[in-house]
Design an enzyme around this catalytic site. Sequence first.
Site, PDB file in Angstrom:
ATOM      1  N   HIS A 124      -8.295   1.381  -1.227  1.00 17.64           N
ATOM      2  CA  HIS A 124      -8.167   0.332  -2.257  1.00 17.64           C
ATOM      3  C   HIS A 124      -9.552  -0.223  -2.664  1.00 17.64           C
ATOM      4  O   HIS A 124      -9.660  -1.491  -2.859  1.00 17.64           O
ATOM      5  CB  HIS A 124      -7.571  -0.805  -1.567  1.00 17.64           C
ATOM      6  N   SER A 181       0.795  -1.073  -0.114  1.00 19.81           N
ATOM      7  CA  SER A 181      -0.036  -0.069  -0.188  1.00 19.81           C
ATOM      8  C   SER A 181       0.993   1.347  -0.151  1.00 19.81           C
ATOM      9  O   SER A 181       1.858   1.341  -0.917  1.00 19.81           O
ATOM     10  CB  SER A 181      -1.014  -0.051   1.121  1.00 19.81           C
TER      11      SER A 181
END
Length: 321
Positions: free
Chosen positions: A206, A98
């Site tokens: 996400h 991430s």
Amino acid sequence: MNEEEIIFVFPGQGAQYVGMGHDLFKEFAVVRHTFEELSDVSHKDIAKYCFEGPQDVLNKPELTSLGTFVHSVSIARVLEEHFNEPLYKIGSAITGHSMGQYTALHCAGSLTFKDAAHLLSARSSYMSMTDKMGGGMACIVGLDKDKVETCLIAATGHGFAAISNHNARDQFTISGQNEALDVVVARALKDGARIAKRLNVAVPAHCALMENAKILLKRRLETTDVRAPRTKVFSNQTALVMSDPDEVKEGLAEQMTQGVHWVDIMEALPKYNITTAYELGPGRTLSRLIQRAGVGIKAYQTDYLKNVQIMINQIEKSKCY
């Protein structure tokens, strides 16, 4: 030929804690310089937030991202100073989870320190700006993908929820709106999950709810100087190596709405003869995932001064410095 092929991995949000990096800050001038550099770039006293908190302030997305970034880069710079080489020459690959992908790209020579920090701040702002429906994230451990998808179906009518990160064969992160997440967590526990709980994350990262954030970040990336990585950097979305600036920009933009396929990255590492992973930054989430994955790779955390010193000794032996 070296017997050990090393990958450096960088954690994302969720690993932060008050006090992170303080022992390294006291020990190494290069760490103090790195924290000062970030404070100058961000106009925030990042060291104060990392060392003194309070935790609820450190948990704010921008401070979490910048704090994790500076802690990770500090450890990388300790290594670089010790071996007198950039990190991309000390190991054979680099990647991040991430927001850790920004740290990875900086250490791979693709983003400058300043640009990586500014992008992380912008990313956090865009995500917070576009979350208008009250969302967050949850984790589920102990169920396979089919059962997790059944839990998501149970949330129909309660709002949006979707798998965002696939971190291990039986470990998933879910992103979505609060009511839907609560339903998914309750159903997962009923269906036998070992762990099912909400995460201390303020936005639904996400997933499709971040489409507007993706558009804003893509525009920002168009004016950012991104260079080709100087070593192998694995994409969060495809687990493939990103080799040119356009791939990097596309990967960072797509990351906003697509999940992190960490399990695919771990399973790809043996194909590149990687035998050892060092997690640079707070916590040990990624190193534990790699150990649990059973892909034949040794993994170590480097959170504290003691672990950093052990890592330096191990690399010296394996690389014959």
